[in-house]
Motif scaffolding. Structure first.
Motif, short mmCIF file in Angstrom:
data_model
loop_
_atom_site.label_atom_id
_atom_site.label_comp_id
_atom_site.label_asym_id
_atom_site.label_seq_id
_atom_site.Cartn_x
_atom_site.Cartn_y
_atom_site.Cartn_z
N VAL A 126 -3.18 7.28 -3.04
CA VAL A 126 -2.06 7.09 -2.31
C VAL A 126 -2.35 5.53 -1.76
O VAL A 126 -2.98 5.56 -0.70
N VAL A 127 -1.57 4.52 -2.05
CA VAL A 127 -1.63 3.42 -1.75
C VAL A 127 -0.66 2.95 -0.58
O VAL A 127 0.32 3.23 -0.48
N ARG A 128 -1.45 2.64 0.54
CA ARG A 128 -0.61 2.31 1.88
C ARG A 128 -0.50 0.70 1.61
O ARG A 128 -1.16 -0.12 0.91
N GLU A 129 0.91 0.27 2.37
CA GLU A 129 1.08 -0.99 2.42
C GLU A 129 1.01 -1.59 3.95
O GLU A 129 0.43 -0.89 4.82
N GLY A 130 1.01 -2.74 4.09
CA GLY A 130 0.79 -3.47 5.13
C GLY A 130 -0.75 -3.92 5.61
O GLY A 130 -1.52 -3.46 4.82
N ARG A 184 -0.95 -2.34 9.91
CA ARG A 184 -1.42 -1.14 9.26
C ARG A 184 -2.19 -0.41 10.10
O ARG A 184 -2.24 0.79 10.01
N ALA A 185 -3.14 -1.07 11.09
CA ALA A 185 -3.95 -0.10 11.93
C ALA A 185 -3.11 0.83 12.74
O ALA A 185 -3.29 2.23 13.17
N THR A 186 -1.78 0.29 13.23
CA THR A 186 -0.89 0.91 13.88
C THR A 186 -0.29 2.22 13.16
O THR A 186 -0.27 3.45 13.51
N LEU A 187 -0.04 1.92 11.71
CA LEU A 187 0.41 2.87 10.83
C LEU A 187 -0.56 3.86 10.59
O LEU A 187 -0.33 5.31 10.56
N ASN A 188 -1.70 3.58 10.43
CA ASN A 188 -3.03 4.49 10.08
C ASN A 188 -2.87 5.41 11.47
O ASN A 188 -3.03 6.60 11.34
N PRO A 204 -5.87 -7.59 -1.74
CA PRO A 204 -7.31 -7.35 -1.77
C PRO A 204 -7.76 -6.69 -0.60
O PRO A 204 -8.51 -5.86 -0.41
N ARG A 205 -7.02 -6.81 0.41
CA ARG A 205 -7.28 -6.08 1.80
C ARG A 205 -7.08 -4.67 1.69
O ARG A 205 -7.74 -3.71 1.97
N GLU A 206 -5.84 -4.37 1.21
CA GLU A 206 -5.19 -2.81 0.95
C GLU A 206 -6.33 -2.12 -0.14
O GLU A 206 -6.07 -0.90 0.26
N PHE A 207 -6.79 -2.66 -0.94
CA PHE A 207 -7.67 -1.92 -2.03
C PHE A 207 -9.00 -2.29 -1.57
O PHE A 207 -9.87 -1.75 -2.60
N HIS A 208 -9.21 -3.16 -0.71
CA HIS A 208 -10.54 -3.18 -0.35
C HIS A 208 -11.39 -3.65 -1.59
O HIS A 208 -12.60 -3.48 -1.90
#
Length: 415
Positions: free
Chosen positions: A33-37, A42-46, A357-361
């Protein structure tokens, strides 16, 4: 040596067991499940995920087409979709949300949360798109603020126990996320955090036992091997051997007439433009084969699982291969209708280039070539090249097209 191998095997087994328990405990809560941001957002959403969702937020919405009560969401999966009547790109997800609502009636509640502005035409527009799930107006923007919405459309999925499980996920992952939570019982959802904590405890305990030898092998960490290009005499010798069918010549390449027109050259040189933006940096290609794959953020199968598969390829073969994911447009923007321009909107494509690149590491290279010059050089301007580009464009226009994969070419070390 035998004792080291035995210890390593033990490490793999115990770590694998802990990982398996963690996966079972989390009901595969994050995989695929791919997150955006990115960054602080993104840290807040996590931090919002696996926490109870305040259903009272929904009571702040107005203008409901069909109001829902807290009882109607109890024990069900809830999908929140943010959109705006004046933003065409957000309309494209409404049929997807409606399809999920129809397929999972009784288990899924879908709510369309409209932007504070432009609600006057929202209901009529939604009906014209075949939407029957509830639409409501976030008139004061408080719900968007609480959900940290940045760009419509955003998706949020709440599980049967009322927990926020997925905060702002990619359109390509919505179906997977919804179906995964629908397959989960209310009790499984309610006890998820406890099972994750227990699995984490086991994993940490095993890691302490075997941490000294439990290291993931990545040959790229061994450093570069110096590459000396062949001399002209060596090139000539290999060429002569090839012409005389000697075993010292080039390997014979298989024929594939399906991928080449008669008027296309048998060999094509594909050079990487010096000015092409690349993240995190331009890869080392000297003495390496190069794998180019072409992707577009709105074509799901060119993003997931392609990026992860290519990352694995780079990790396994990184000393011999350079993998580059080239972000391209789906066609000639000048030939597209104005109302479709958001498909290749430069801002959207630029954000995808920076954030992916950041979202998928990712550790392999992502390149930005929306003009398609590299695509055309690789496939040619006719034949298969046109077919591949048309397939990309068609899958953006029709979200039900799921078979299109990322076009891939392999280049020798001399391009």
């Amino acid at each position: 040596m035998k004792s080291f191998i035995s210890a390593l095997a033990c490490s793999v087994l115990t770590t694998g067991l802990a990982a398996g328990l963690a996966s079972a405990a989390a009901s595969e809560a994050v995989r695929d499940v791919v997150r955006e941001g990115a960054g602080d957002r993104r840290a807040t959403l996590n931090a919002m995920e696996l926490k109870s969702f305040d259903h009272g937020l929904l009571s702040q919405l107005t203008g409901w087409t069909s109001p829902i009560s807290a009882g109607e969401t109890s024990g069900k999966v809830v999908l929140l979709v943010t959109w705006a009547s004046w933003y065409t790109a957000s309309h494209q997800v409404l049929p997807l949300a409606q399809k999920l609502a129809d397929q999972h009636a009784g288990d899924l509640v879908v709510v369309g949360i409209h932007h504070p502005q432009g609600f006057k035409n929202a209901v009529a527009l939604a009906k014209s798109r075949g939407v029957s799930f509830p639409i409501a107006h976030d008139a004061n923007g408080k719900v968007r603020e609480a959900l940290h919405v940045d760009q419509d459309p955003d998706f949020y999925v709440i599980d049967r126990a009322g927990q926020m499980r997925y905060a702002d996920i990619a359109t390509s992952s919505v179906t997977e996320a919804v179906e995964r939570l629908i397959a989960e019982s209310r009790n499984d959802a309610a006890t998820l955090n406890a099972r994750i904590d227990e699995a984490q405890r086991i994993a940490e305990e095993n890691a302490r036992r075997t941490g000294t030898i439990n290291q993931e092998i990545d040959l790229r960490s061994l450093g570069e091997v110096p590459f000396t290009p062949p001399t002209e005499a060596e090139w000539a010798a290999v060429k002569l051997a090839s012409e005389t069918n000697s075993r010292n010549g080039w390997p014979e390449m298989p024929e594939d007439n399906r991928s080449r027109r008669r008027d296309e050259p048998e060999e094509r040189t594909v050079a990487l433009p010096e000015s092409m933006p690349m993240l995190p940096s331009r890869p080392a290609t000297k003495g390496r084969a190069v794998v180019l794959y072409f992707w577009h953020p709105l074509v799901p199968r060119t993003v997931e699982p392609t990026l992860r598969d290519m990352e694995l390829l780079q990790k396994q073969k990184g000393r011999d291969v350079a993998v580059i994911g080239v972000l391209v447009s789906t066609g000639n923007r000048s030939s597209r209708r104005d109302d479709d321009d958001e498909t290749n909107d430069p801002g959207m494509l630029g954000r995808a280039f920076r954030n992916t690149p950041r979202e998928f590491h990712l550790t392999h290279t992502i390149a930005f070539n929306v003009g398609g010059e590299l695509f055309d050089a690789a496939f040619g301007n006719s034949g298969r090249g046109s077919s591949e580009r048309f397939a990309l464009e068609a899958s953006v226009r029709d979200t039900s097209v799921r078979a299109v994969r990322a076009p891939v070419v392999v280049l020798s070390s001399d391009n």
